[in-house]
Design a protein around this motif. Structure first.
Motif: not given
Length: 223
Positions: A91-99, A159-164
């Motif tokens: 949420p800090k960079t507003r980007k997804y990361e990893g596969g 602090k991250l988020e898991i988006h399902i």
């Protein structure tokens, strides 16, 4: 004139009642629809470790995701959660990361999709640890592990988020706090702590269970 005034007043009341009835019906329909939508919540967690071809240990961490069968503590019949993908989001960079994240027990040719029926759970691979590096889980082969992106550096927290994402493109967000530290007495020399955000629903459920246990403690027979 007086009769006309009462007639107009009656029409106003009738109109208000009519629109209140419409609004109430729409609200009930909305609630019935909302409570049937799948609700993934975090359950227990665990992991496993094994020795790889390079004679180093590899540890994976899995998080159980449950399709909650309740609403505010009361049982309901939710729809099956048909998952198309799960990814880490910063949420800090507003980007997804990893596969795309993998689900335990799914076929090797399609590990990114699964379904969770109401009241059931599936385990999601969250991260792996190899040679003191905490990385995005991308499999258990040495080449995949070495090519995986680093999730968190030692001594830091994120602090991250898991988006399902489900088959209807609805996104369910699970906020987490992950922290990694060096730990000499562990197999992989790393201590990783992962905590999920506590929601109002979680607090309400804990309050209800705690209140029930307290009442039982005072009302339970001695024998």
């Amino acid at each position: 004139m007086i009769s006309t005034m009462f007639t107009d007043l009656g029409e106003v009341v009738t109109t208000v009642d009519y629109w209140l009835g419409i609004a109430s019906s729409l609200f009930v329909l909305f609630i019935r629809h909302r409570i049937k939508i799948p609700k993934p919540v975090v359950g227990g967690s665990g992991g496993a470790n094994k020795r790889l071809d390079d004679e180093e240990f590899f540890t994976d961490f899995r998080q159980s995701i449950i399709n909650s069968p309740s609403f505010m503590g009361y049982p309901i019949a939710r729809e099956t959660l048909n998952i198309e993908s799960a990814r880490f989001y910063d949420p800090k960079t507003r980007k997804y990361e990893g596969g795309l994240m993998r689900w335990d027990g799914e076929p090797s040719n399609e590990p990114f999709r699964t379904e969770i029926k109401a009241g059931k759970a599936k385990s999601l691979y969250v991260y792996g640890v190899h040679k003191g590096r905490v990385h995005h889980f991308s499999g258990e082969k040495l080449q995949d592990i070495e090519n995986a992106e680093t999730l968190i550096e030692l001594g830091n927290q994120r602090k991250l988020e898991i988006h399902i994402t489900d088959s209807l493109r609805r996104i369910y967000k699970i906020p987490i706090l992950i922290e990694a530290k060096s730990q000499r007495n562990s197999i992989d020399k790393v201590n990783v702590t992962l905590r999920t955000k506590v929601t109002f629903s979680d607090r309400w459920r804990q309050f209800r269970y705690g209140l029930r246990d307290m009442i039982n403690a005072f009302t339970r027979p001695n024998y």
